[in-house]
Structure formats: C-alpha cells, structure tokens
Design a protein around this motif. Sequence first.
Motif, PDB file in Angstrom:
ATOM      1  N   ALA A 306      20.471 -41.070  61.802  1.00  0.00           N
ATOM      2  CA  ALA A 306      20.916 -42.372  61.284  1.00  0.00           C
ATOM      3  C   ALA A 306      20.364 -42.611  59.883  1.00  0.00           C
ATOM      4  CB  ALA A 306      20.483 -43.482  62.227  1.00  0.00           C
ATOM      5  N   TYR A 307      19.079 -42.295  59.680  1.00  0.00           N
ATOM      6  CA  TYR A 307      18.481 -42.487  58.357  1.00  0.00           C
ATOM      7  C   TYR A 307      18.999 -41.468  57.341  1.00  0.00           C
ATOM      8  CZ  TYR A 307      14.988 -46.125  59.295  1.00  0.00           C
ATOM      9  OH  TYR A 307      14.369 -47.310  59.541  1.00  0.00           O
ATOM     10  N   SER A 308      19.521 -40.331  57.831  1.00  0.00           N
ATOM     11  CA  SER A 308      20.014 -39.300  56.906  1.00  0.00           C
ATOM     12  C   SER A 308      21.451 -39.538  56.464  1.00  0.00           C
ATOM     13  CB  SER A 308      19.957 -37.918  57.574  1.00  0.00           C
ATOM     14  OG  SER A 308      18.684 -37.663  58.074  1.00  0.00           O
ATOM     15  N   CYS A 309      22.105 -40.512  57.093  1.00  0.00           N
ATOM     16  CA  CYS A 309      23.542 -40.708  56.834  1.00  0.00           C
ATOM     17  C   CYS A 309      23.790 -41.079  55.382  1.00  0.00           C
ATOM     18  CB  CYS A 309      24.108 -41.780  57.750  1.00  0.00           C
ATOM     19  SG  CYS A 309      25.856 -42.099  57.448  1.00  0.00           S
ATOM     20  N   THR A 310      24.739 -40.392  54.761  1.00  0.00           N
ATOM     21  CA  THR A 310      25.057 -40.627  53.356  1.00  0.00           C
ATOM     22  C   THR A 310      26.203 -41.617  53.198  1.00  0.00           C
ATOM     23  OG1 THR A 310      26.774 -38.992  53.139  1.00  0.00           O
ATOM     24  CG2 THR A 310      24.543 -38.179  53.046  1.00  0.00           C
ATOM     25  N   GLU A 311      26.734 -42.076  54.347  1.00  0.00           N
ATOM     26  CA  GLU A 311      27.859 -43.013  54.341  1.00  0.00           C
ATOM     27  C   GLU A 311      29.069 -42.446  53.603  1.00  0.00           C
ATOM     28  OE1 GLU A 311      26.457 -46.819  52.921  1.00  0.00           O
ATOM     29  OE2 GLU A 311      24.800 -46.847  54.368  1.00  0.00           O
ATOM     30  N   CYS A 312      29.189 -41.130  53.586  1.00  0.00           N
ATOM     31  CA  CYS A 312      30.316 -40.525  52.861  1.00  0.00           C
ATOM     32  C   CYS A 312      31.616 -40.735  53.620  1.00  0.00           C
ATOM     33  CB  CYS A 312      30.081 -39.039  52.620  1.00  0.00           C
ATOM     34  SG  CYS A 312      30.127 -38.013  54.101  1.00  0.00           S
ATOM     35  N   GLY A 313      31.519 -40.894  54.933  1.00  0.00           N
ATOM     36  CA  GLY A 313      32.709 -41.215  55.714  1.00  0.00           C
ATOM     37  C   GLY A 313      33.617 -40.042  56.013  1.00  0.00           C
ATOM     38  N   ARG A 314      33.143 -38.835  55.799  1.00  0.00           N
ATOM     39  CA  ARG A 314      33.976 -37.676  56.136  1.00  0.00           C
ATOM     40  C   ARG A 314      34.217 -37.630  57.637  1.00  0.00           C
ATOM     41  NH1 ARG A 314      33.033 -32.955  51.926  1.00  0.00           N
ATOM     42  NH2 ARG A 314      32.818 -34.255  50.086  1.00  0.00           N
ATOM     43  N   CYS A 315      33.227 -38.072  58.412  1.00  0.00           N
ATOM     44  CA  CYS A 315      33.377 -38.126  59.879  1.00  0.00           C
ATOM     45  C   CYS A 315      34.508 -39.071  60.255  1.00  0.00           C
ATOM     46  CB  CYS A 315      32.063 -38.576  60.521  1.00  0.00           C
ATOM     47  SG  CYS A 315      31.390 -40.109  59.840  1.00  0.00           S
ATOM     48  N   THR A 316      34.484 -40.244  59.645  1.00  0.00           N
ATOM     49  CA  THR A 316      35.482 -41.260  59.975  1.00  0.00           C
ATOM     50  C   THR A 316      36.875 -40.829  59.516  1.00  0.00           C
ATOM     51  OG1 THR A 316      33.836 -43.006  59.980  1.00  0.00           O
ATOM     52  CG2 THR A 316      36.103 -43.673  59.523  1.00  0.00           C
ATOM     53  N   ALA A 317      36.917 -40.112  58.394  1.00  0.00           N
ATOM     54  CA  ALA A 317      38.209 -39.669  57.867  1.00  0.00           C
ATOM     55  C   ALA A 317      38.895 -38.669  58.786  1.00  0.00           C
ATOM     56  CB  ALA A 317      38.025 -39.051  56.476  1.00  0.00           C
ATOM     57  N   VAL A 318      38.133 -37.972  59.637  1.00  0.00           N
ATOM     58  CA  VAL A 318      38.755 -37.002  60.548  1.00  0.00           C
ATOM     59  C   VAL A 318      38.782 -37.497  61.993  1.00  0.00           C
ATOM     60  CG1 VAL A 318      38.182 -34.982  59.148  1.00  0.00           C
ATOM     61  CG2 VAL A 318      36.578 -35.739  60.910  1.00  0.00           C
ATOM     62  N   CYS A 319      38.264 -38.690  62.243  1.00  0.00           N
ATOM     63  CA  CYS A 319      38.194 -39.197  63.620  1.00  0.00           C
ATOM     64  C   CYS A 319      39.591 -39.593  64.099  1.00  0.00           C
ATOM     65  CB  CYS A 319      37.260 -40.402  63.687  1.00  0.00           C
ATOM     66  SG  CYS A 319      37.250 -41.214  65.296  1.00  0.00           S
ATOM     67  N   PRO A 320      40.082 -38.979  65.197  1.00  0.00           N
ATOM     68  CA  PRO A 320      41.433 -39.300  65.645  1.00  0.00           C
ATOM     69  C   PRO A 320      41.579 -40.770  66.050  1.00  0.00           C
ATOM     70  CG  PRO A 320      40.312 -37.926  67.275  1.00  0.00           C
ATOM     71  CD  PRO A 320      39.447 -37.966  66.047  1.00  0.00           C
ATOM     72  N   ALA A 321      40.513 -41.349  66.586  1.00  0.00           N
ATOM     73  CA  ALA A 321      40.575 -42.758  66.971  1.00  0.00           C
ATOM     74  C   ALA A 321      40.705 -43.622  65.720  1.00  0.00           C
ATOM     75  CB  ALA A 321      39.336 -43.142  67.773  1.00  0.00           C
ATOM     76  N   ASN A 322      39.860 -43.338  64.728  1.00  0.00           N
ATOM     77  CA  ASN A 322      39.918 -44.121  63.502  1.00  0.00           C
ATOM     78  C   ASN A 322      41.228 -43.890  62.742  1.00  0.00           C
ATOM     79  OD1 ASN A 322      39.177 -44.733  60.470  1.00  0.00           O
ATOM     80  ND2 ASN A 322      37.686 -45.797  61.755  1.00  0.00           N
ATOM     81  N   ASN A 323      41.701 -42.652  62.759  1.00  0.00           N
ATOM     82  CA  ASN A 323      42.974 -42.314  62.094  1.00  0.00           C
ATOM     83  C   ASN A 323      44.139 -43.127  62.636  1.00  0.00           C
ATOM     84  OD1 ASN A 323      42.457 -38.682  61.773  1.00  0.00           O
ATOM     85  ND2 ASN A 323      41.651 -40.388  60.602  1.00  0.00           N
ATOM     86  N   THR A 324      44.005 -43.566  63.900  1.00  0.00           N
ATOM     87  CA  THR A 324      45.108 -44.305  64.520  1.00  0.00           C
ATOM     88  C   THR A 324      44.765 -45.784  64.679  1.00  0.00           C
ATOM     89  OG1 THR A 324      44.247 -43.574  66.668  1.00  0.00           O
ATOM     90  CG2 THR A 324      46.094 -42.330  65.757  1.00  0.00           C
ATOM     91  N   GLY A 325      43.854 -46.240  63.812  1.00  0.00           N
ATOM     92  CA  GLY A 325      43.615 -47.676  63.711  1.00  0.00           C
ATOM     93  C   GLY A 325      42.706 -48.284  64.761  1.00  0.00           C
ATOM     94  N   LYS A 326      42.011 -47.439  65.535  1.00  0.00           N
ATOM     95  CA  LYS A 326      41.085 -48.001  66.511  1.00  0.00           C
ATOM     96  C   LYS A 326      39.798 -48.461  65.817  1.00  0.00           C
ATOM     97  CE  LYS A 326      43.825 -45.783  69.621  1.00  0.00           C
ATOM     98  NZ  LYS A 326      44.963 -44.954  69.188  1.00  0.00           N
ATOM     99  N   GLN A 327      39.034 -49.273  66.558  1.00  0.00           N
ATOM    100  CA  GLN A 327      37.800 -49.824  66.011  1.00  0.00           C
ATOM    101  C   GLN A 327      36.731 -48.755  65.741  1.00  0.00           C
ATOM    102  OE1 GLN A 327      36.811 -53.345  65.556  1.00  0.00           O
ATOM    103  NE2 GLN A 327      39.033 -53.421  65.419  1.00  0.00           N
ATOM    104  N   LEU A 328      36.757 -47.692  66.510  1.00  0.00           N
ATOM    105  CA  LEU A 328      35.707 -46.675  66.404  1.00  0.00           C
ATOM    106  C   LEU A 328      35.663 -46.021  65.025  1.00  0.00           C
ATOM    107  CD1 LEU A 328      33.538 -44.853  67.773  1.00  0.00           C
ATOM    108  CD2 LEU A 328      35.390 -43.317  68.411  1.00  0.00           C
ATOM    109  N   SER A 329      34.453 -45.933  64.472  1.00  0.00           N
ATOM    110  CA  SER A 329      34.224 -45.171  63.247  1.00  0.00           C
ATOM    111  C   SER A 329      32.865 -44.496  63.401  1.00  0.00           C
ATOM    112  CB  SER A 329      34.214 -46.103  62.027  1.00  0.00           C
ATOM    113  OG  SER A 329      33.549 -45.479  60.952  1.00  0.00           O
ATOM    114  N   PRO A 330      32.835 -43.163  63.418  1.00  0.00           N
ATOM    115  CA  PRO A 330      31.536 -42.493  63.602  1.00  0.00           C
ATOM    116  C   PRO A 330      30.517 -42.908  62.546  1.00  0.00           C
ATOM    117  CG  PRO A 330      33.350 -40.904  63.599  1.00  0.00           C
ATOM    118  CD  PRO A 330      33.953 -42.232  63.318  1.00  0.00           C
TER     119      PRO A 330
END
Lengths: 447, 263
Positions: A306-330
């Motif tokens: 959690a402290y190492s997170c760079t907030e770059c959002g590459r995880c969220t950009a590939v998350c199938p849930a997030n890609n389809t508008g769900k609340q989840l964002s890694p």
Amino acid sequence: MQVVLQILFALVLLGALWLFSKRIKFIRRNILLGKDDKSRNDNSAKRWQQVALFAFGQKKMFKRMWPALLHFVVYAGFILINIEVLEIVIDGIFGTHRIFAPLLGAFYPVFISFFEILAVGVFIACIIFLWRRNVTKVQRFHKREMKGWPTLDANLILIFEIILVGALLKMNALDQVLQAKGAEHYVQTGNFLVSQSLTPLFEGWSISTLVVFERTLWWIHILGILFFLNYVTYSKHLHIMLAFPNSYYADLDTPKGTMQNMPEIQNEVAMMMNPDAAFDDNAPPPPERFGAKDVSDLSWKNLLDAYSCTECGRCTAVCPANNTGKQLSPRKIMMDTRDRVEELGAGIDKNGKDYNDGKSLIGDYISHEELRACTTCNACVEECPVNINPLDIILKLRRHMIMDEAQSPNEWNVMFGNVENNMAPWAFPADDRFNWANNLETKKDNA
Amino acid sequence: MSKIHVPTMAEMIAKGKTPDVLFWVGCAGSFDQRAQKITKAFIKILHHFNINYAVLGGEEMCTGDPARRAGNEMVFQMMAQQNIAILNGYEVKKIVTACPHCFNTLKNEYPELGGTYEVIHHTQFLQKLINEGKIKLQGGGSFKGKHITFHDSCYLGRANNEYEAPRFLLEKLDAELVEMKRSRENGMCCGAGGAQIFKEAEKGNAEVHFERADQALATHAKVIAVSCPFCTLMITDGVKNREKEDEVKVMDVAELIAEAEDL
C-alpha cells in the motif's frame, strides 16, 4: 557571516533529517501493524534479482515504451543528481565552494556537464508528464480515486522537479559568470555543457548581485531537496524508496493463482470430517476473525504494498470490472489501505497501542460492492510495475465479508449450498454427475 | 459410429488395472450442456489415441474453487479434503483436466492440504504427447488456413503462466492464429472467474463477457478458440449478444482437435 550560514545550514540539514527519520519510523511501525504471514527472507539471491529487474531495471514499466523511457530519465536523474547534492551538503557544512572541483580537476566539468544533461532530460520529461496528465488526459489518471489530493500531488511533484533542475542550471550558469569575472571563492572549473549557454543572461550583472542570486539559488536547491525528502513520505512518491524493499519481499515462485491457505479452517474441517481424530495440540487457536476487516488483519507485505503504490493506475486500466464501469478499482484498494493505516497509525500515536476508532477498512473505505466485483483474474497483479498484489487484499477482505459478516449475495449463498449438498455449484443432483458418459459415440475408433 | 465406454477409477481398480492418468472432468464439464461437449471431445481424443485413462465418475466433487474465491473457505475445505481423500485412496499420481480453475486448485492449492499430484491442463497434455511422438494429428481438416483467435483463460495464463500449449495445438491445426489486442499476459478476463458466473454482475456500464467477445470479434476470426469451459460459456454468450453465433464459433481447443481428426 559565513559561520552563521554554516551553522544555519547544519541546523536545517539536521532538522530535515530528523523529521524524515521520524516519518520513516512512523511508516515502518504502521507497516508492522500487519501480520507476519509467511517467511520472506528465503532465497536472497533470487530476491536481489527481483530488485535488480523490477526496481532498478523497471522491467514492467517497459511494457509501455515512451512513458518508461521518460520515467527512467527522471529516475536516473533523481539518483545521480544526488551525487551533486553530496557536494552541496559538504560545502554547506564546511563553508567550502564546489569542494569536488580541485579533487576531480579536469574531470569536474565533465562530471557536472553529465548532471546537467540529466537535468535537461528531467526538465523535458516532467513537462511531457504534466502534458499527459493535464492536457491529453490519459484516462487512468482521472478515475474517481484520483480526485483532489492524488491529482494535486502528482502535479506538485512535477512542478517541483522542474523548479529544482531549473535552479540547478541557473546556479551553475551564475557560477561560471562569477568565475569569468574572477570573483573571490569561485574556483575555476571550466565550462559546463548546458549552463554555459545561459551565461549571456547574467553577464551584465555586478559581482555582488550575481553572488546574491547564485547563493539564493544554491539555498533554493538544497532546501528544495530537503523539503522533497520529507514531502515524498506523504506522497505516492514514496515508491522511489519502497519499490526496492517491495520487490525484494514480493512472492517468488508461487503461481499467481494460488490463494493462501487458512490452517485454522483446514483443521476445523478435518476435525468435522473425522471426529475420531485426536486434537492436534499444535493447531493454531481459533482466530479472532476470519479474513481481514481492517488493515491490522492484513499482512505487513500488504501494507508495504500500500505504501509502495505509485497511483499510476495501470492495475485499474486493465481491471475487467473497472473497464466495464464497476466500482472496483485495484488502485483504490491500495490507496484506501494506505490511507486507513495512516489514520490508524496516527490514532495509535495519540491514544496508545490498543486504540480503536471503531472504523475499519471494510465499510468505511472499501465497500462490499467493490469486493464482490472482482473476477480474480490477476490482471492487476500482472500489471503492477512495483510488484504490488491488490488481489491478495481483495480476497482477504472477501473472506471476512462472507464468513464473518455473512454479507454474501443470495446467489452466492445458493452456490455455496449447491457445492456443499450437490458437490457442484449448480442445483443438479450429484447422482447425475456421470450422465454425460451415457451413449457416448465416436466416428472413429482407436488410432 | 462406435460406442465409447468411459472407464472409472473404481472399475479399473476392481479389475486390477492402474490408469496412467486421471481425467478430472470438473463441474462444468459434467453438468453444463455446452461444456459437456468439451468433455466428450477430449474423451474421444483420449479414446482415439489409446490413452490409458480413467475418470472418477460419480465420485468426483467440485474442487471448491468458486467457494474459496467467493470467500467461503469452509465450503472449500470440505470439498478439498473429501476430494483429496478419494484421490489419495486411489493413489492417483497424474491428473489431466480441461478446466483451468480445477487445474489451478488441484495443482497449487491441494498440496498444502495433503494432495500432491502431477496436474496438467489438457492442452499441455496434448502438447506433450505430440512432442513425444506418441500421437500424431492428421492436420487441421476444415480449420487448415482458417483465421482463429485465441482467448487466454486467466487461470491457465496469468495464474499459471501457460500461454504456449494451446497456441502450439492451434499451430498443429495449420490454422492462422490472429491475436487479439489484449492477449497472453495482457489478456482480458471473460468475466466468469472469482465466482462471478454464479451471480449477477455488479452495477456498471457494460458486461465483461460482451466486451471480451467484442474484442475477439474485432479480429474477424471465424473461430474463437478457448481453453476453459467457463470462458466458453461467457464468450459464446457475448457472440450471441452480437448475433454472430451463425458466423463465429466459440470452441475449446479439444473440440477443434476432435473435429479436425473427425472423431
């Protein structure tokens, strides 16, 4: 006057280092609020290899070539320009000026010129990064968890770096003008590759004005760096330090699909299925809760993540849930975990180690809806440039949500019942399981 | 047409025989009508190439994967421990399965509970037999030169780093593999995993499986090859959503081979 400045400098330096070490201790303590889930000290050769590949080498960044190259320039600049900071610190304490110049002789201008090239690289990269964030608006930088401070933080640091390298270049230019005018203290170093082209701007100035400006920029540069040192610990930029331990302690050869076992439940079920079995004296005591409700139920590696997170959002950009508008964002999972452990840590500092503010990661930060949406596809884990595993946290929170809070969607309850009673997730009778093999025919027999 | 008798572990042991490999069918492959076709196709391949195999038949149970991933460790442990008791009872050494979820659980999660087996996915199994020269495919039949795209299953791909085996088999069919923009490590999930297939999706603005099917359709391949029964169901639904089911087939790699071999 000189002595006063030296003392002032030493005080500022010590103060900044003291604040920094206090903050690092706080973060370290917070990370250690997490549980020790498994040994991560084995196979140090392989672990160092991970540090070399992912932290130093930024291997995963290179999936996207242009951002990776620009990021590498900023990173290399950051690391190497720090060698020049060493000179600044020594000069500051001992009242010397460019103490490395006589030591390095003719090599000194080459040395400084190299840093100046890096500085220009950093300058250009930061401008492009600002452009990407604010003008072309790369989508992943504008998700809901980025509103407010995270976006400001990202911009601030870029502006800050631009100011720092700008100060460095101008300071060097002024120094060369002063050298040319034969000013006292300003040792002859030879020309610096980049800043020499800035000298015409200052040639008309008097020596005393030049000295004042050169000194001011020198102070801006070092104060800026000391401020930066402390600022990063409150920012996503902490990754410039924590990417290293985080790569070191990351899982080695465990396939990503493996979920961590729960020995306490394993034993309970074993006992249930075989009541004659003697109680295992070494069996762990029943836990206070299943899975994770709050950050202290997670492992220290989850919190280091959690402290190492760079907030770059590459995880969220590939998350199938997030890609389809769900609340989840890694990324939000990681940011929430960090923000919660910061909050809890501050509370503990104020009120003692057993402090309980009645809040928890589930509910107050992360919703059930987010947790339900995960397909466990591991895309976020695969993508993270600094080896963060958001899925591990999601699954631990899910375990708590299902087993302790009994907050399971009804369809899942039906599925659990089917698995338990029909040995399959659907409501088919177990006796029909082998029916598919009835009347099976082939056009061709054995080869 | 000739009948295939599918041997079970129980009857093999009763006859004093030991199969070389246990075919773990999985719940989808056992109960779902679409997925049963994959099971049958793989059985035909095993039968055709004289593989000494057996299934558990009625003794098989869910591995517990959907329960574990949904967060219900209790139900997972109940399934896992019963399955391990059965597998160990039969002294099973080697397991092949057509379901990447079963594959992952059997391979990675059962050892810690006392069930250690050599577990391979059916695409890896076939790849190995071909490489060892034990089976020889006739060539791609109707798939020769055809454009086929391949959808990576998360639990075979990212979870277990197997990207090559299914592609190797497609190559053996002499098919023209057209990759999707998101493939291999970057492949997009079909939306079924993590027990999602057993409930309505959370609120959003699109369906994961529709998105993924659209990405596959964008390759203009006539066949979308898959290696997981759940992906098969999801992508098939996504193709129907675009009313392309008459033009584009969604088929497991085992089905492609069985059809190419005219089994």
